[in-house]
Design an enzyme around this catalytic site. Structure first.
Site, PDB file in Angstrom:
ATOM      1  N   ASP A 223      -8.084 -12.582   1.555  1.00  0.00           N
ATOM      2  CA  ASP A 223      -6.828 -11.841   1.531  1.00  0.00           C
ATOM      3  C   ASP A 223      -7.178 -10.361   1.648  1.00  0.00           C
ATOM      4  OD1 ASP A 223      -4.487 -10.450   0.907  1.00  0.00           O
ATOM      5  OD2 ASP A 223      -3.740 -12.098  -0.327  1.00  0.00           O
TER       6      ASP A 223
ATOM      7  N   TYR B 283       2.811  -3.805   5.292  1.00  0.00           N
ATOM      8  CA  TYR B 283       3.681  -2.746   4.750  1.00  0.00           C
ATOM      9  C   TYR B 283       2.942  -1.860   3.758  1.00  0.00           C
ATOM     10  CZ  TYR B 283       4.148  -6.533   1.325  1.00  0.00           C
ATOM     11  OH  TYR B 283       3.880  -7.550   0.457  1.00  0.00           O
TER      12      TYR B 283
ATOM     13  N   ARG C 227      -1.375   2.500 -11.708  1.00  0.00           N
ATOM     14  CA  ARG C 227      -2.177   2.356 -10.496  1.00  0.00           C
ATOM     15  C   ARG C 227      -1.846   3.519  -9.571  1.00  0.00           C
ATOM     16  NH1 ARG C 227      -1.612  -2.847  -6.592  1.00  0.00           N
ATOM     17  NH2 ARG C 227       0.424  -1.887  -6.374  1.00  0.00           N
TER      18      ARG C 227
HETATM   19  C1  LIG Z   1       0.786  -7.304  -1.642  1.00  0.00           C
HETATM   20  C2  LIG Z   1       0.020  -8.606  -1.680  1.00  0.00           C
HETATM   21  C3  LIG Z   1       0.620  -9.807  -1.295  1.00  0.00           C
HETATM   22  C4  LIG Z   1       2.076  -9.840  -0.908  1.00  0.00           C
HETATM   23  O1  LIG Z   1       2.517 -11.012  -0.315  1.00  0.00           O
HETATM   24  P1  LIG Z   1       3.960 -11.046   0.348  1.00  0.00           P
HETATM   25  O2  LIG Z   1       4.103 -12.402   0.859  1.00  0.00           O
HETATM   26  O3  LIG Z   1       4.000  -9.968   1.387  1.00  0.00           O
HETATM   27  O4  LIG Z   1       4.967 -10.727  -0.714  1.00  0.00           O
HETATM   28  C5  LIG Z   1      -0.162 -10.948  -1.295  1.00  0.00           C
HETATM   29  N1  LIG Z   1      -1.464 -10.913  -1.686  1.00  0.00           N
HETATM   30  C6  LIG Z   1      -2.056  -9.765  -2.086  1.00  0.00           C
HETATM   31  C7  LIG Z   1      -3.489  -9.762  -2.498  1.00  0.00           C
HETATM   32  C8  LIG Z   1      -1.324  -8.583  -2.105  1.00  0.00           C
HETATM   33  O5  LIG Z   1      -1.897  -7.442  -2.508  1.00  0.00           O
END
Ligand SMILES: *Cc1c(COP(=O)(O)O)cnc(C)c1O
Length: 412
Positions: free
Chosen positions: A208, A233, A382
């Protein structure tokens, strides 16, 4: 350091910053009601050019070309923008990245696809401190498929390491799911070593990169990564709800078996056929109609990142977080504020988290004044420092305001 000396330092770092010119390109950078925006890691500021491009898009493309624009341009955008993300920020050759869905949904699709490529194995490994959606999706899939989740324990101010991941990975592991930059601590995981040890156990890895993409350069192809997903985003400034992206290594594309097989990931969407036949290449990860509006803003930021280069972005990011750590130490260390992020810059992404019990109730007042970090349990603030839009002076202004609210004098 005296108050004036620290102010001078911040100003001279800004004046000498080779990327200093970028800040003016962002909407709201000179808004006096917003003295310190320290949450570009959650929602990046829009580029001024994006306002024009969105306007133009509505008038000329949507309004002017209407349905014809799908054929002329839009249907190819998921792969075209995906390729640009791969080239600019991920070290990924063309044909392996695609824009679609949200990070949560793409995580689901990619983890399921990875599991399908490792039949007969019964375990998924993930770190306990991973972002909630990653954990929830892994737990849901495990429940559905009758698999076991193995948890990697990580320290509060750190993240997964080859040792801690290695202790959970074994012959039963199908898939490992990890964040490269930890959302709370900003710890940067050793992608190359962890990917290798996962492969040595015969498993696949899903990275991720939500807090990585656009702030910390990575080299997915060179590291041998299998899959990756991330947001657009945050440091890609695509705007609220802008679609996510995924990377599938070339060697996994043929035979990729993902669970939400939809018409726009099929080989002939407009053949309106009776049977699903997956598209060739990374396109097969797409399910339905691509979210085009969200890709407009993202392209502006990708063009800027491409122009300045990710190595420069990283250099500025390290400088910003180092400056912030020094200021927090000096101003608030005596008051018991703790840096809950790695002090070694090589192991740190583009934000820092600072902990103190008093931070639990401080956020509303800070936001009221336009000083905008965010809050992370149990009592962390943060501070996200978005390399192209955050200045040193802005960072200092925010930290001084937090110190003032904490009741410590900021005169030294
Ligand atoms: C911000 C973030 C998400 C967000 O997931 P969405 O499906 O866009 O809400 C997922 N995983 C991590 C590690 C993040 O930092």
């Amino acid at each position: 350091m005296s108050f004036d000396a620290r102010t001078d330092l911040a100003r001279s770092l800004d004046a000498e910053d080779p990327l200093g010119w970028c800040r003016e390109l962002f909407e709201g950078h000179d808004d006096p009601s917003l003295p310190a925006y320290l949450d570009g890691n959650s929602l990046g500021r829009p580029l001024k050019a994006t306002a024009e491009h969105l306007n133009e898009f509505v008038r000329a493309k949507w309004g002017g070309r209407l349905i014809r624009a799908w054929d002329e341009e839009w249907l190819r955008l998921p792969e075209a923008v995906g390729d640009q993300i791969g080239r600019v920020a991920l070290g990924a050759a063309t044909g392996q990245c695609v824009v679609a869905d949200s990070t949560s949904v793409l995580l689901y699709k990619v983890i399921r696809a990875a599991l399908n490529a490792r039949p007969g194995r019964s375990e998924i490994v993930i770190e306990r401190a991973n972002f909630p959606t990653d954990r929830f999706i892994v737990e849901g899939i495990a429940r559905d498929r009758g698999l076991t989740v193995r948890w990697v324990e990580t320290p509060h101010d750190g993240g997964p390491t080859p040792e801690t991941v290695g202790s959970q990975v074994g012959p039963a592991t199908a898939v490992v799911v990890l964040s490269h930059v930890a959302y709370r601590s900003a710890h940067v995981a050793d992608m190359e070593t962890i990917t290798k040890l996962t492969h040595d156990a015969g498993a696949l890895i899903v990275w991720d990169l939500s807090h990585t993409v656009g702030s910390v350069p990575v080299h997915l192809d060179a590291c041998g990564a299998d899959f990756a997903v991330g947001c657009s985003y945050k440091y890609l400034n695509g705007g609220p709800g802008a679609p996510a992206w995924a990377y599938v290594a070339e060697r996994h594309l043929q035979g990729l078996d993902q669970p939400i097989q939809g018409w726009l990931g099929s080989s002939a969407p407009f053949g309106m056929g009776t049977a699903y036949e997956p598209a060739v290449g990374v396109r097969r990860l797409v399910s339905g109609t691509p979210p085009i509006l969200g890709m407009v803003a993202m392209q502006d930021m990708l063009n800027l990142l491409e122009q300045v280069g990710m190595d420069e972005v990283r250099r500025k990011s390290v400088q910003l977080t180092s400056f912030a750590i020094d200021a927090v130490d000096e101003l608030m260390g005596r008051a018991g504020v703790v840096i809950a992020s790695p002090r070694d810059a090589d192991q740190r992404g583009s934000h820092i988290t600072i902990d103190h019990p008093a931070f639990e109730n401080m956020l509303p007042e800070l936001w009221e004044e336009g000083v905008i970090p965010d809050f992370r349990n149990p009592h962390g603030l943060r501070l996200g420092l978005s390399p192209l839009s955050t200045s040193f002076e802005e960072t200092l202004t925010g930290i001084r305001e937090i110190a003032r609210k904490l009741g410590v004098a900021t005169l030294d």
